[in-house]
Design a protein around this motif. Sequence first.
Motif, PDB file in Angstrom:
ATOM      1  N   ILE A   1       0.857  -1.181   0.000  1.00 60.35           N
ATOM      2  CA  ILE A   1       0.000   0.000   0.000  1.00 60.35           C
ATOM      3  C   ILE A   1       0.893   1.232   0.000  1.00 60.35           C
ATOM      4  N   SER A   2       0.352   2.326  -0.521  1.00 65.21           N
ATOM      5  CA  SER A   2       1.127   3.562  -0.595  1.00 65.21           C
ATOM      6  C   SER A   2       1.519   4.028   0.791  1.00 65.21           C
TER       7      SER A   2
ATOM      8  N   ASP B   1      -7.911  -1.580  -6.115  1.00 66.57           N
ATOM      9  CA  ASP B   1      -6.686  -0.793  -6.079  1.00 66.57           C
ATOM     10  C   ASP B   1      -6.634   0.159  -4.887  1.00 66.57           C
ATOM     11  N   TYR B   2      -7.405  -0.141  -3.847  1.00 68.91           N
ATOM     12  CA  TYR B   2      -7.402   0.714  -2.662  1.00 68.91           C
ATOM     13  C   TYR B   2      -7.704  -0.121  -1.430  1.00 68.91           C
TER      14      TYR B   2
ATOM     15  N   MET C   1      -7.640   6.324   3.135  1.00 69.73           N
ATOM     16  CA  MET C   1      -7.605   5.471   1.956  1.00 69.73           C
ATOM     17  C   MET C   1      -6.189   5.474   1.399  1.00 69.73           C
ATOM     18  N   HIS C   2      -5.662   4.271   1.144  1.00 71.49           N
ATOM     19  CA  HIS C   2      -4.336   4.117   0.561  1.00 71.49           C
ATOM     20  C   HIS C   2      -4.466   3.388  -0.766  1.00 71.49           C
ATOM     21  N   GLU C   3      -3.541   3.664  -1.656  1.00 71.03           N
ATOM     22  CA  GLU C   3      -3.480   2.925  -2.917  1.00 71.03           C
ATOM     23  C   GLU C   3      -2.975   1.523  -2.628  1.00 71.03           C
TER      24      GLU C   3
ATOM     25  N   THR D   1      -4.040   8.462   0.203  1.00 68.29           N
ATOM     26  CA  THR D   1      -4.547   9.278  -0.895  1.00 68.29           C
ATOM     27  C   THR D   1      -5.741  10.110  -0.474  1.00 68.29           C
TER      28      THR D   1
ATOM     29  N   ARG E   1     -14.974  12.169  -3.299  1.00 67.26           N
ATOM     30  CA  ARG E   1     -13.644  11.581  -3.461  1.00 67.26           C
ATOM     31  C   ARG E   1     -12.522  12.494  -2.983  1.00 67.26           C
TER      32      ARG E   1
ATOM     33  N   GLU F   1     -16.724   6.447  -6.008  1.00 65.16           N
ATOM     34  CA  GLU F   1     -15.562   6.646  -5.151  1.00 65.16           C
ATOM     35  C   GLU F   1     -15.841   7.535  -3.946  1.00 65.16           C
TER      36      GLU F   1
ATOM     37  N   ARG G   1     -17.047   2.147   0.393  1.00 62.86           N
ATOM     38  CA  ARG G   1     -16.951   3.069  -0.741  1.00 62.86           C
ATOM     39  C   ARG G   1     -18.035   2.776  -1.758  1.00 62.86           C
TER      40      ARG G   1
END
Length: 426
Positions: A85-86, A404-405, A419-421, A90, A133, A116, A112
Amino acid sequence: MYFVARHILTDTHCHSLPELNMTALNCCSHVLLVTLVVLTAACGGQQPGERVATDLPHEESVTLDTTGAEVVTSAPLNSDATCTISEEPTLVIGDNEYDDNQWFSVIRGIARLSDESIVVADHSAAEVRIYDRQGRHLRSMGRSGEGPGEFRQPLGVWVTAGDTVWAGDFRPWRYNVFTAEGELVRQVNLKPVYLNSSRGGGVLDNGFTINARQNLGRKSDFSERLSFFVEVHDSNGNLTDGPFKMLGPRQGTIRGGPSTLRTSELFGSRPNIDALGSTIALVHGSKPEVVLLDQKLNVKMILRYDDPGQNVTDAHVRAWRDNRRERRGDAWDEYDDAAISPDRPVADMFPYISTVKIGRDGRIWVKRSNLPGEERGWLAFGADGGFVCHLAAMPSYVWEFGEDYVLLEPEEGTPTVRMHELKPPS
């Protein structure tokens, strides 16, 4: 804790249970009565010492038909495929104490929508909020009260087909159903009534809800196991299927000072259940397996993976007790004395699994149970049952996985939505 099952019709080619060798089930043309052990999801779980009502009306269990179930096996511990994860989120919601709509008391659910936007259930405000978002507040649904669309104690949110928002509420347990635009669709009250919140499950796209009751038992000498009964209710709250009987860890009472603590055996396996889309996922802490059922309660797939497991040693017990002393510090009381008492039973093996989550993209996420001093992270499996990746442990509670999150809430500090990528294996 362990799977227990009784053969209704026997087949000499099938392995006997409680071994529950799932690889043999696709050759077994018989129906099994499966007694599973399931403990609760994070927010619905009972804490040691909590006083709750025992509200089970019956104890007969239904049968699960494993005929034709696909069995998929894998060896994730031999793979280095890793999801990440990022490092930075985000999106962050809830870090502005000067704005009531950007500040949460206790977060009780995050999900979610397809555009988004983010749905969040807040405990003290007794409402469900929707943010765009960029994290800007769009609207709120509900308020404190007893009527349709109102909440006593909101607990859990699920997004079903068409961006319909289901929000749990108790006591007694019920659901308020809203459109994404904030309009109340209806309130769903379960029949028979659940006195307390559901102890695990979720809402399927067809509006059927998966709910779990519990029975704490009455004996204090750890000779009885905690019992759970999982049931399926239709979109109007009527009981349609179940219950699945689930046995929890050995339970009893330990005296600490003038008080007694009702607790479970230390390191007892704690199964878990999740439901989303058209799938119900059951895991059992004492087995590296995931059982997937469809919305008609047919077993459609069994995921089984290699894991040698870990025996519990005296060193593990000492490490757990030392860690508890450090965490509790000046807050230590007689209940902590009871929790670390040598009279508290200890399981022989550590659990394999603590949590299962169905991702919004259909992937199955399994959180490996931690060892003292070791965070073991997550395993991801595709909708076809194949292993996808490892994901390192995070100091956060995971509310939702997407393609993707990932939606998180930090375990410490101000309650916020993050929320992370989510990145696939490189």
